[in-house]
Design an enzyme around this catalytic site. Structure first.
Site, PDB file in Angstrom:
ATOM      1  N   GLY A  55      36.777  36.831  44.402  1.00 57.31           N
ATOM      2  CA  GLY A  55      36.110  37.755  45.046  1.00 57.31           C
ATOM      3  C   GLY A  55      36.501  39.210  44.470  1.00 57.31           C
ATOM      4  O   GLY A  55      37.633  39.435  44.042  1.00 57.31           O
ATOM      5  N   ALA A  56      35.394  39.840  43.921  1.00 57.46           N
ATOM      6  CA  ALA A  56      35.423  41.073  43.035  1.00 57.46           C
ATOM      7  C   ALA A  56      36.563  42.014  43.659  1.00 57.46           C
ATOM      8  O   ALA A  56      37.778  42.356  43.090  1.00 57.46           O
ATOM      9  CB  ALA A  56      34.304  41.752  42.574  1.00 57.46           C
ATOM     10  N   ARG A  97      39.869  37.399  34.586  1.00 58.80           N
ATOM     11  CA  ARG A  97      38.488  36.995  34.873  1.00 58.80           C
ATOM     12  C   ARG A  97      37.526  38.050  34.026  1.00 58.80           C
ATOM     13  O   ARG A  97      37.942  39.296  34.212  1.00 58.80           O
ATOM     14  CB  ARG A  97      37.987  36.619  36.263  1.00 58.80           C
ATOM     15  CG  ARG A  97      38.947  35.475  36.804  1.00 58.80           C
ATOM     16  CD  ARG A  97      38.323  35.140  38.155  1.00 58.80           C
ATOM     17  NE  ARG A  97      37.112  34.358  38.017  1.00 58.80           N
ATOM     18  CZ  ARG A  97      36.320  34.054  38.929  1.00 58.80           C
ATOM     19  NH1 ARG A  97      36.735  34.678  40.327  1.00 58.80           N
ATOM     20  NH2 ARG A  97      35.042  33.514  39.128  1.00 58.80           N
ATOM     21  N   ASP A 240      29.646  41.463  41.730  1.00 58.48           N
ATOM     22  CA  ASP A 240      30.638  41.435  40.892  1.00 58.48           C
ATOM     23  C   ASP A 240      30.659  42.743  39.898  1.00 58.48           C
ATOM     24  O   ASP A 240      31.643  43.120  39.592  1.00 58.48           O
ATOM     25  CB  ASP A 240      30.931  40.053  39.943  1.00 58.48           C
ATOM     26  CG  ASP A 240      31.548  39.062  40.944  1.00 58.48           C
ATOM     27  OD1 ASP A 240      30.676  38.526  41.947  1.00 58.48           O
ATOM     28  OD2 ASP A 240      32.751  38.781  40.945  1.00 58.48           O
TER      29      ASP A 240
HETATM   30  O1  MRU Z   1      33.930  33.455  41.466  1.00 59.62           O
HETATM   31  P1  MRU Z   1      34.149  34.281  42.791  1.00 59.62           P
HETATM   32  O2  MRU Z   1      34.346  33.275  43.983  1.00 59.62           O
HETATM   33  O3  MRU Z   1      35.087  34.988  42.624  1.00 59.62           O
HETATM   34  O4  MRU Z   1      32.852  34.969  43.013  1.00 59.62           O
HETATM   35  C1  MRU Z   1      32.586  35.847  44.021  1.00 59.62           C
HETATM   36  C2  MRU Z   1      31.374  36.642  44.289  1.00 59.62           C
HETATM   37  O5  MRU Z   1      30.564  36.309  43.530  1.00 59.62           O
HETATM   38  C3  MRU Z   1      31.307  37.739  45.243  1.00 59.62           C
HETATM   39  O6  MRU Z   1      29.900  37.625  45.674  1.00 59.62           O
HETATM   40  C4  MRU Z   1      31.323  39.043  44.530  1.00 59.62           C
HETATM   41  O7  MRU Z   1      32.849  38.857  44.144  1.00 59.62           O
HETATM   42  C5  MRU Z   1      31.317  39.928  45.629  1.00 59.62           C
HETATM   43  S1  MRU Z   1      32.988  39.745  46.777  1.00 59.62           S
HETATM   44  C6  MRU Z   1      32.797  41.354  47.836  1.00 59.62           C
END
Ligand code: MRU
Length: 350
Positions: A55-56, A97, A240
């Site tokens: 999650g970002a 990432r 993200d």
């Molecule tokens: O691959 P992830 O689980 O890190 O992807 C997360 C997402 O796409 C979320 O929607 C995004 O990071 C927003 S989290 C507040």
């Protein structure tokens, strides 16, 4: 305290304990609640890569605490040259990432503290990381209120996990869900399973149930039928990275939901702090999209379900064009299309 929780907001994905970062291992949820202790910058980068934390905003915060660990290691190696010695670790963290803007933003924010530091940098940098963590939760609470004020009574659909688990706490999209649910505005919370990593099925269901919010899971491919049947008023997602023109990179499948929403007259709300915006990137075409290991698709719960000879394509984010987004909620206010002007006003001079 940054990891203080309250009723309705009981989940935290990371915390600092006794000189180390602890991460709630999101690879194991919902079956097992296990905290992993991270004592070096290299371990922090690996945990981000392997999705122990994801999650970002959450990976940004994990990187910020990673900077504290890196600075400590660099200072122990060379008290006078630690700012130089830390560079390799910072680069490893930055590259853990590629898609989320928050990761590089958080490391840059931590670096702004470097010039003023004297002596052992650990305590001051830890205070800075804790401030960042606290500010993220406060921003999420504010966005929750702003977003909930836009809701009319009805069902909402979210995708992936943009909740407490994906942030410092409370969540972005799920922050709006929390605030909307508390205000009695949300009938049903639907979530797509979010193939292949199942953030929706494993994480969003678990997180909302921890806080007593009923949730209904659907196969990603069921979203069109749900929208056609009038069960959803809003799609609420996180992001993200948001480019200067308002294009939104988010979990793979968001773009498909946005197209479906426009066809069915359902509105799309993107909830993201300004640390997710990347005004230096012109459009979504310039956002790097992470490709992850094919094993994520080839296997289900560690059982192989795909013939070994089949090729695998596993882009884990997609880009939703700005014109399909009805509203963006940030901690600095609500943006509406066309987004370029609003984003420029948020980042004057970039
Ligand atoms: O691959 P992830 O689980 O890190 O992807 C997360 C997402 O796409 C979320 O929607 C995004 O990071 C927003 S989290 C507040």
């Amino acid at each position: 305290m940054t990891d203080e929780t309250s009723p309705g907001d009981s989940v935290r994905p990371l915390r600092w304990r006794d000189g180390a970062m602890e991460l709630l291992d999101q690879r194991l949820l919902p079956g097992e609640v296990r905290w992993v202790r991270i004592t070096s910058a290299a371990e922090a980068a690996r945990a981000i890569q392997d999705m122990v934390v994801r999650g970002a905003p959450a990976i940004g915060l994990a990187a910020a605490y990673g900077v504290v660990l890196a600075a400590g290691q660099a200072y122990d190696a060379s008290a006078s040259q630690w700012r130089h010695a830390i560079e390799t670790d910072l680069e490893t963290l930055r590259n853990a990432r590629p898609t989320a803007a928050n990761l590089r933003w958080a490391i840059g924010y931590m670096q702004t503290g470097f010039p003023a530091l004297t002596g052992d940098p650990r305590a001051a940098l830890l205070a800075q990381a804790r401030d960042l963590h606290q500010a993220d939760i406060a921003a999420n609470r504010h966005m929750g209120r702003l977003g909930a004020a836009l809701l009319d009574k009805g069902g909402v659909l979210t995708h992936c996990n943009a909740g407490s688990l994906a942030t410092g706490g409370y969540g972005t999209a799920l922050g709006v869900v929390r605030a909307g649910f508390a205000a009695g505005l949300i009938g049903n919370v639907f979530v797509g399973e979010t193939r292949p990593w199942l953030q929706g099925a494993r994480l969003t269901t678990w997180e909302l149930l921890q806080d007593g919010i009923p949730v209904t899971l659907l196969a990603d491919s069921a979203a069109a039928t749900l929208m056609r049947d009038g069960c959803v008023r809003w799609i609420i997602v996180g992001a993200d990275r948001i480019a200067a023109n308002g294009d939104v990179a988010n979990k793979i499948g968001t773009y498909a939901l946005a197209v479906l929403a426009r066809h069915h007259g359902v509105r799309l709300m993107v909830v993201a702090p300004t640390s997710t915006f990347d005004p230096a990137t012109d459009s979504g075409a310039d956002i790097p999209i992470e490709q992850r290991d094919g094993a994520e698709l080839r296997q289900s719960a560690r059982t192989v379900v795909v013939p070994a000879q089949a090729g695998i394509l596993n882009p884990v984010f997609d880009v939703t064009p700005a014109e399909l987004v009805d509203v963006m909620v940030t901690e600095k206010g609500v943006l509406r299309a066309p987004y370029e002007g609003g984003i420029q006003r948020l980042f004057p001079g970039v």
